[in-house]
Design an enzyme around this catalytic site. Structure first.
Site, PDB file in Angstrom:
ATOM      1  N   LEU A  82       0.808  -1.216   0.000  1.00 38.37           N
ATOM      2  CA  LEU A  82       0.000   0.000   0.000  1.00 38.37           C
ATOM      3  C   LEU A  82       0.847   1.274   0.000  1.00 38.37           C
ATOM      4  O   LEU A  82       1.950   1.294   0.549  1.00 38.37           O
ATOM      5  CB  LEU A  82      -0.924  -0.004   1.220  1.00 38.37           C
ATOM      6  CG  LEU A  82      -1.807  -1.258   1.370  1.00 38.37           C
ATOM      7  CD1 LEU A  82      -2.706  -1.119   2.603  1.00 38.37           C
ATOM      8  CD2 LEU A  82      -2.663  -1.497   0.134  1.00 38.37           C
ATOM      9  N   SER A  93       2.236   4.498  -7.301  1.00 37.58           N
ATOM     10  CA  SER A  93       1.945   3.139  -7.779  1.00 37.58           C
ATOM     11  C   SER A  93       2.862   2.163  -7.062  1.00 37.58           C
ATOM     12  O   SER A  93       4.038   2.485  -6.799  1.00 37.58           O
ATOM     13  CB  SER A  93       2.214   3.065  -9.289  1.00 37.58           C
ATOM     14  OG  SER A  93       2.303   1.719  -9.705  1.00 37.58           O
ATOM     15  N   HIS A 120      -3.586   4.307  -1.880  1.00 40.39           N
ATOM     16  CA  HIS A 120      -4.493   3.390  -1.176  1.00 40.39           C
ATOM     17  C   HIS A 120      -4.974   4.025   0.140  1.00 40.39           C
ATOM     18  O   HIS A 120      -6.136   3.902   0.510  1.00 40.39           O
ATOM     19  CB  HIS A 120      -3.779   2.081  -0.821  1.00 40.39           C
ATOM     20  CG  HIS A 120      -3.288   1.303  -2.006  1.00 40.39           C
ATOM     21  ND1 HIS A 120      -1.956   1.163  -2.309  1.00 40.39           N
ATOM     22  CD2 HIS A 120      -3.959   0.618  -2.962  1.00 40.39           C
ATOM     23  CE1 HIS A 120      -1.827   0.416  -3.385  1.00 40.39           C
ATOM     24  NE2 HIS A 120      -3.023   0.081  -3.817  1.00 40.39           N
ATOM     25  N   LYS A 154      -6.607   6.442 -10.980  1.00 34.00           N
ATOM     26  CA  LYS A 154      -5.402   6.161 -11.770  1.00 34.00           C
ATOM     27  C   LYS A 154      -5.665   4.994 -12.715  1.00 34.00           C
ATOM     28  O   LYS A 154      -5.243   4.998 -13.852  1.00 34.00           O
ATOM     29  CB  LYS A 154      -4.198   5.847 -10.876  1.00 34.00           C
ATOM     30  CG  LYS A 154      -2.925   5.683 -11.722  1.00 34.00           C
ATOM     31  CD  LYS A 154      -1.699   5.640 -10.885  1.00 34.00           C
ATOM     32  CE  LYS A 154      -1.386   4.261 -10.394  1.00 34.00           C
ATOM     33  NZ  LYS A 154      -0.949   3.329 -11.448  1.00 34.00           N
TER      34      LYS A 154
END
Ligand code: PAF
Length: 282
Positions: free
Chosen positions: A33, A186, A37, A150
């Protein structure tokens, strides 16, 4: 906050919450994460009484030769992030808990919505995503589920699936979270070397360029896409998979900036495939 590994443990907990009249938010993740997130979990915690985070690297959405085995995993670190962000339960199953021996049912979606953009080079990806997300919806039975913008095509696919299969779940798309220098957060950013990390900034620079052209009134989507491509091609470490303008809901290619337009890209920086996008409403 509890971490559980079985479907029956999740069901038991959620049943207790529902019996007490509590609302439940679900944040589906593949773990490792980051701030992106965390923002989904925080939003879920603000809008629901209880929050379940699923943390599962789903094998069915990875094609042959993709990074299933090397995908980063760190459940201890994930647990700290979930706790800080206000989660109540982490569902962290093994693959054989999610896919029982002999499993042969998949949720498939046809048409441009899954065959365009990422679907061109990842033909089985969205079938795996739809299958695991349907399973998570049936296991958790949330009132709301949270996904990042995203993965804009994934968000469009999930919204379509919820409509087509009559899931009684509200799907909430949340904004892209970026590093200070613009790179979209990411889990795959961890694959980048220092030099590649620098080169990866070309994605967010292309987003800024495309967005500013749209905001200045450019109506020709091909012109916007071409200028973005030219900018990316100037970066020697970048190799374009696609840069495309599509309808944000149907993912059908468009040539004019009209309605809700998604301008999305996938670009290899070295061996790492990164995605980024913007949505322009006109
Ligand atoms: O976006 C992801 O991390 C995954 O595709 C998802 C939605 C958790 C399904 O495995």
């Amino acid at each position: 906050m509890k971490i559980v590994k079985t479907v029956s443990e999740v069901r038991q907990q959620v049943k207790e919450w529902k019996r007490a009249g509590l609302s439940v938010g679900l944040v589906p993740t593949m773990g490792f994460l980051h701030e992106g997130h965390k923002s989904l979990i925080e939003r879920a915690a603000a809008e629901n009484d209880k929050v379940v985070v699923s943390d599962f690297v789903n094998p069915t959405q990875f094609g042959a030769g993709e990074d299933l085995d090397s995908y980063p995993r760190d459940i201890e670190r994930d647990a700290i992030i979930c706790q800080d962000a206000g989660a109540d339960l982490i569902f962290h199953p093994e693959a054989d808990e999610m896919y029982k021996k002999g499993a042969c049912t998949m949720v498939d979606m046809t048409g441009e919505i899954t065959s365009e953009l990422c679907g061109k080079t990842r033909p089985i990806h969205f079938r795996g995503v739809c299958t695991v997300v349907s399973k998570l919806f049936n296991i958790v039975c949330p009132d709301r589920a949270y996904f990042g913008q995203k993965d804009a095509q994934q968000l469009a696919v999930i919204k379509r699936m919820v409509c087509d299969l009559n899931f009684d779940i509200e799907i909430i798309g949340c904004p892209i979270i970026r590093e200070e220098d613009g790179l979209a957060k990411s889990s795959r950013n961890t694959y980048l070397s220092d030099e590649e990390r620098q080169a990866a900034l070309v994605l967010s620079k292309a987003v800024i360029l495309g967005k500013s052209m749209a905001e200045s009134g450019e109506k020709d989507a091909c012109k916007i896409v071409n200028e973005m491509k030219q900018l990316i091609e100037k970066e020697p470490m970048a190799k374009i998979d696609y840069v495309k303008a599509v309808n944000a809901e149907t993912i059908s290619p468009i040539s004019e900036m009209n309605g809700s337009v998604l301008v999305a890209m996938a670009v290899y920086i070295g061996k790492t495939r990164l995605i980024d996008n913007f949505i322009y409403e006109c």
